[in-house]
Design a protein around this motif. Structure first.
Motif, PDB file in Angstrom:
ATOM      1  N   PHE A 255      27.617  54.773  26.506  1.00 25.61           N
ATOM      2  CA  PHE A 255      28.438  53.607  26.191  1.00 25.61           C
ATOM      3  C   PHE A 255      28.955  53.635  24.752  1.00 25.61           C
ATOM      4  CE2 PHE A 255      25.829  52.396  29.753  1.00 25.61           C
ATOM      5  CZ  PHE A 255      26.682  51.655  30.548  1.00 25.61           C
ATOM      6  N   ALA A 256      28.853  54.798  24.102  1.00 23.26           N
ATOM      7  CA  ALA A 256      29.183  54.863  22.676  1.00 23.26           C
ATOM      8  C   ALA A 256      30.235  55.923  22.374  1.00 23.26           C
ATOM      9  CB  ALA A 256      27.918  55.153  21.868  1.00 23.26           C
ATOM     10  N   THR A 257      30.933  55.731  21.260  1.00 16.75           N
ATOM     11  CA  THR A 257      31.855  56.747  20.757  1.00 16.75           C
ATOM     12  C   THR A 257      31.048  57.822  20.033  1.00 16.75           C
ATOM     13  OG1 THR A 257      32.126  55.640  18.631  1.00 16.75           O
ATOM     14  CG2 THR A 257      33.625  54.983  20.421  1.00 16.75           C
ATOM     15  N   ALA A 258      31.710  58.920  19.687  1.00 16.10           N
ATOM     16  CA  ALA A 258      31.035  60.001  18.964  1.00 16.10           C
ATOM     17  C   ALA A 258      30.470  59.492  17.636  1.00 16.10           C
ATOM     18  CB  ALA A 258      31.999  61.159  18.732  1.00 16.10           C
ATOM     19  N   THR A 279      17.328  46.590  20.992  1.00 15.67           N
ATOM     20  CA  THR A 279      18.278  45.500  20.764  1.00 15.67           C
ATOM     21  C   THR A 279      19.692  46.057  20.569  1.00 15.67           C
ATOM     22  OG1 THR A 279      16.576  44.102  19.770  1.00 15.67           O
ATOM     23  CG2 THR A 279      18.866  43.576  19.240  1.00 15.67           C
ATOM     24  N   ARG A 280      19.793  47.148  19.798  1.00 12.96           N
ATOM     25  CA  ARG A 280      21.101  47.786  19.588  1.00 12.96           C
ATOM     26  C   ARG A 280      21.678  48.278  20.927  1.00 12.96           C
ATOM     27  NH1 ARG A 280      21.294  50.140  14.355  1.00 12.96           N
ATOM     28  NH2 ARG A 280      20.304  48.664  12.897  1.00 12.96           N
ATOM     29  N   ASN A 286      26.142  45.458  26.501  1.00 13.79           N
ATOM     30  CA  ASN A 286      26.625  44.127  26.863  1.00 13.79           C
ATOM     31  C   ASN A 286      28.038  43.876  26.359  1.00 13.79           C
ATOM     32  OD1 ASN A 286      25.831  41.673  28.260  1.00 13.79           O
ATOM     33  ND2 ASN A 286      26.032  40.673  26.263  1.00 13.79           N
ATOM     34  N   ARG A 287      28.418  44.478  25.238  1.00 13.25           N
ATOM     35  CA  ARG A 287      29.788  44.337  24.744  1.00 13.25           C
ATOM     36  C   ARG A 287      30.799  44.836  25.773  1.00 13.25           C
ATOM     37  NH1 ARG A 287      27.925  45.715  19.577  1.00 13.25           N
ATOM     38  NH2 ARG A 287      28.293  47.937  19.946  1.00 13.25           N
ATOM     39  N   GLN A 288      30.404  45.890  26.501  1.00 11.44           N
ATOM     40  CA  GLN A 288      31.335  46.491  27.455  1.00 11.44           C
ATOM     41  C   GLN A 288      31.273  45.847  28.830  1.00 11.44           C
ATOM     42  OE1 GLN A 288      31.384  50.853  27.329  1.00 11.44           O
ATOM     43  NE2 GLN A 288      30.527  50.767  25.275  1.00 11.44           N
ATOM     44  N   ILE A 289      30.067  45.561  29.297  1.00  9.53           N
ATOM     45  CA  ILE A 289      29.975  45.034  30.665  1.00  9.53           C
ATOM     46  C   ILE A 289      29.959  43.507  30.706  1.00  9.53           C
ATOM     47  CG2 ILE A 289      28.763  47.118  31.410  1.00  9.53           C
ATOM     48  CD1 ILE A 289      26.275  45.353  31.777  1.00  9.53           C
ATOM     49  N   PRO A 291      32.259  41.218  29.708  1.00 10.04           N
ATOM     50  CA  PRO A 291      33.488  40.683  30.313  1.00 10.04           C
ATOM     51  C   PRO A 291      33.581  40.997  31.807  1.00 10.04           C
ATOM     52  CG  PRO A 291      33.957  41.756  28.217  1.00 10.04           C
ATOM     53  CD  PRO A 291      32.539  42.082  28.551  1.00 10.04           C
ATOM     54  N   MET A 292      33.098  42.168  32.205  1.00 10.47           N
ATOM     55  CA  MET A 292      33.100  42.512  33.629  1.00 10.47           C
ATOM     56  C   MET A 292      32.164  41.583  34.402  1.00 10.47           C
ATOM     57  SD  MET A 292      32.787  46.653  33.505  1.00 10.47           S
ATOM     58  CE  MET A 292      33.564  47.608  32.215  1.00 10.47           C
ATOM     59  N   ARG A 293      31.012  41.296  33.803  1.00 10.99           N
ATOM     60  CA  ARG A 293      30.050  40.416  34.462  1.00 10.99           C
ATOM     61  C   ARG A 293      30.630  39.025  34.671  1.00 10.99           C
ATOM     62  NH1 ARG A 293      26.542  39.736  30.659  1.00 10.99           N
ATOM     63  NH2 ARG A 293      25.423  41.691  30.945  1.00 10.99           N
ATOM     64  N   ALA A 294      31.375  38.554  33.687  1.00 12.85           N
ATOM     65  CA  ALA A 294      32.016  37.244  33.834  1.00 12.85           C
ATOM     66  C   ALA A 294      33.003  37.254  34.996  1.00 12.85           C
ATOM     67  CB  ALA A 294      32.723  36.869  32.531  1.00 12.85           C
ATOM     68  N   ARG A 295      33.757  38.334  35.110  1.00 12.06           N
ATOM     69  CA  ARG A 295      34.699  38.470  36.222  1.00 12.06           C
ATOM     70  C   ARG A 295      33.938  38.555  37.547  1.00 12.06           C
ATOM     71  NH1 ARG A 295      38.904  37.479  39.271  1.00 12.06           N
ATOM     72  NH2 ARG A 295      39.911  39.284  40.221  1.00 12.06           N
ATOM     73  N   TYR A 296      32.829  39.287  37.557  1.00  6.19           N
ATOM     74  CA  TYR A 296      31.988  39.423  38.758  1.00  6.19           C
ATOM     75  C   TYR A 296      31.483  38.048  39.204  1.00  6.19           C
ATOM     76  CZ  TYR A 296      27.857  40.642  41.563  1.00  6.19           C
ATOM     77  OH  TYR A 296      26.899  40.729  42.556  1.00  6.19           O
ATOM     78  N   ASP A 297      30.954  37.274  38.263  1.00  5.05           N
ATOM     79  CA  ASP A 297      30.426  35.951  38.601  1.00  5.05           C
ATOM     80  C   ASP A 297      31.529  35.057  39.166  1.00  5.05           C
ATOM     81  OD1 ASP A 297      27.912  36.698  37.754  1.00  5.05           O
ATOM     82  OD2 ASP A 297      28.109  35.819  35.757  1.00  5.05           O
ATOM     83  N   ALA A 298      32.726  35.147  38.595  1.00  3.76           N
ATOM     84  CA  ALA A 298      33.848  34.334  39.083  1.00  3.76           C
ATOM     85  C   ALA A 298      34.226  34.746  40.508  1.00  3.76           C
ATOM     86  CB  ALA A 298      35.042  34.484  38.148  1.00  3.76           C
ATOM     87  N   LEU A 299      34.230  36.027  40.778  1.00  7.52           N
ATOM     88  CA  LEU A 299      34.555  36.510  42.126  1.00  7.52           C
ATOM     89  C   LEU A 299      33.486  36.102  43.136  1.00  7.52           C
ATOM     90  CD1 LEU A 299      35.840  40.071  41.192  1.00  7.52           C
ATOM     91  CD2 LEU A 299      37.192  38.320  42.363  1.00  7.52           C
ATOM     92  N   MET A 300      32.224  36.201  42.740  1.00  4.99           N
ATOM     93  CA  MET A 300      31.134  35.834  43.649  1.00  4.99           C
ATOM     94  C   MET A 300      31.184  34.338  43.967  1.00  4.99           C
ATOM     95  SD  MET A 300      29.404  38.478  44.607  1.00  4.99           S
ATOM     96  CE  MET A 300      27.861  37.792  45.213  1.00  4.99           C
ATOM     97  N   ALA A 301      31.683  33.552  43.030  1.00 10.74           N
ATOM     98  CA  ALA A 301      31.802  32.111  43.264  1.00 10.74           C
ATOM     99  C   ALA A 301      32.995  31.776  44.154  1.00 10.74           C
ATOM    100  CB  ALA A 301      31.923  31.376  41.931  1.00 10.74           C
ATOM    101  N   HIS A 302      33.924  32.713  44.284  1.00 11.60           N
ATOM    102  CA  HIS A 302      35.130  32.492  45.100  1.00 11.60           C
ATOM    103  C   HIS A 302      35.356  33.708  46.008  1.00 11.60           C
ATOM    104  CE1 HIS A 302      36.320  28.821  43.010  1.00 11.60           C
ATOM    105  NE2 HIS A 302      35.951  29.422  41.894  1.00 11.60           N
TER     106      HIS A 302
END
Length: 434
Positions: A255-258, A279-280, A286-289, A291-302
């Motif tokens: 999940f990291a750059t070089a 923690t790091r 979490n920075r990457q997934i 926003p995806m998780r938020a979209r996932y939760d919205a889809l699961m609700a609808h």
């Protein structure tokens, strides 16, 4: 010419972080390539082979569809559908079943594995074996051939099924094509460099090992708690750590750059505590997934939004499947009634000159066989065998299974002979045996 790539996802569970890194992310990135037409489908008929819990099937279909959409699958660019929404697929499966030899199915890995396990346990060889498990490779062939996919990304354990799909396509083309190839011959696409994430204990991340990090399920809390359980060595804060032996670092790298990878390693060598490192890692993922998780939760609700997307995908898929199946039905004789042509005087049917297998013994005492075309050209040449029986068994297997047996056969192609020509020759021999 556009290359069609087809990917199936079996709907029997939820996806974890390893699935995202190893399958979802690269597949979505590949679907954005120019010149590629991508098909993604929910393999829910296949799921019925492995699972008899309707609630689990229903839940998994929804969760996995939401996961792919949340991860960035562009359904305007790709064709995304449920297998069970395409009735042409099971109909094609039956057409292919009628030209697939039982001997070929007997050697399918999943079936052989079940038989071997039963035998080792002292059970009847076919105990617990359903026809779904037995015929699984034919349904997979129908999935692929329905859309004439050129490439199918698979793991090494699935290569045999692609070879079977090629074999059944070759045989169907030979039997009913009348010079037309209804099906292209698919190629297995195996990514030798596919990124496999280690799990919490350092082994491959897998639900069977109970060592997975959830992707979306359970939210931030579940992600943080799973990362906290990653096994590390006993080095104390301030003591130098070896990044190259820490599977926590391997997960971070995915999940990291070089630059981020280099900085993280430097901090560990300088004594960064494992707790802080976890923690790091959580923050990096979490920075990457997130926003995806938020979209996932919205889809699961609808779920009606997901349903609408899949129905639209099914329309696109069926617009391609229906015309092909109509041609296939006509080819095999399932046609609309019309006046039959007047019977002409019987005409002696010209016999097609078939290729022929020849077994022989050379001066070295070894036994050999070759497959020759009607014009005498050598299509296949075997290696030497100590006994004639072993050579005969290979001849029998090639006649029975056709091109599917070539992958493990101790043979080489004749001079200037292509594998497709050999496949057609073997298909002709298979048909002659019927």
């Amino acid at each position: 010419m556009q290359q069609r790539v087809l990917t199936g996802i079996t709907t029997t569970g939820t996806l974890h972080l390893g699935n995202y890194v190893g399958a979802l992310r690269p597949a979505i990135e590949a679907s954005r390539e120019r010149g590629v037409e991508s098909f993604f489908f929910m393999a829910d008929y296949h799921a019925l082979i492995k699972c008899d819990d309707p609630a689990r099937i229903e839940r998994s279909r929804l969760q996995i569809a939401a996961t792919w959409l949340a991860a960035g699958l562009d359904t305007e660019r790709v064709v995304f559908y449920r297998q069970s929404d395409i009735p042409e697929i099971p109909e094609l499966c039956w057409l292919l079943t009628c030209v697939t030899s039982k001997g070929q199915m007997n050697r399918a890995h999943a079936y052989k594995g079940a038989v071997d396990a039963n035998t080792a346990a002292g059970e009847e060889p076919d105990a617990g074996v359903t026809m779904g498990l037995y015929c699984y490779p034919i349904l997979m062939a129908a999935d692929i051939l329905m859309f004439n996919a050129h490439r199918v990304p698979v793991g090494k354990d699935q290569i045999q099924h692609i070879e079977m799909a090629r074999d059944v396509a070759t045989r169907f083309n030979h039997l009913f094509g009348a010079g037309e190839a209804f099906f292209v011959l698919p190629e297995a696409q195996v990514d030798e460099t596919m990124e496999l994430l280690p799990g919490l204990d350092g082994r491959k991340m897998s639900k069977s090992y109970d060592n997975v990090i959830p992707l979306f399920e359970g939210g931030e809390k579940a992600l943080r708690e799973a990362i906290a359980r990653i096994v590390t060595d006993s080095k104390l804060p301030g003591e130098p750590k070896d990044p190259d032996s820490a599977h926590l670092v391997t997960i971070f790298d995915a999940f990291a750059t070089a630059e981020e990878r280099a900085a993280f390693r430097a901090e560990l060598r300088a004594g960064l505590a494992w707790g802080e490192a976890k923690t790091r890692l959580f923050e990096q993922i979490n920075r990457q997934i997130g926003p995806m998780r938020a979209r996932y939760d919205a889809l699961m609700a609808h779920p009606e939004e997901i349903e609408a997307i899949l129905q639209k995908g099914a329309e696109r898929a069926r617009a391609l499947a229906r015309p092909l199946l109509d041609r296939l039905r006509h080819a095999v004789g399932l046609r609309r009634f019309q006046p039959l042509a007047a019977s002409a005087a019987p005409v002696a049917k010209a016999k097609t000159a078939l290729p022929v297998f020849k077994q022989y013994r050379e001066a070295d005492g070894q036994f050999y066989f070759k497959l020759s075309a009607h014009d005498g050209r050598v299509l296949l040449q075997s290696q030497g065998f100590a006994g004639g029986r072993e050579a005969g068994e290979w001849v029998k297997r090639l006649k029975l299974e056709g091109a599917a047996a070539l992958a493990g056969a101790p043979v080489s192609l004749g001079e200037d002979v292509q594998a497709e020509e050999v496949g057609l020759a073997l298909a002709a021999l298979q048909q002659a045996e019927v």
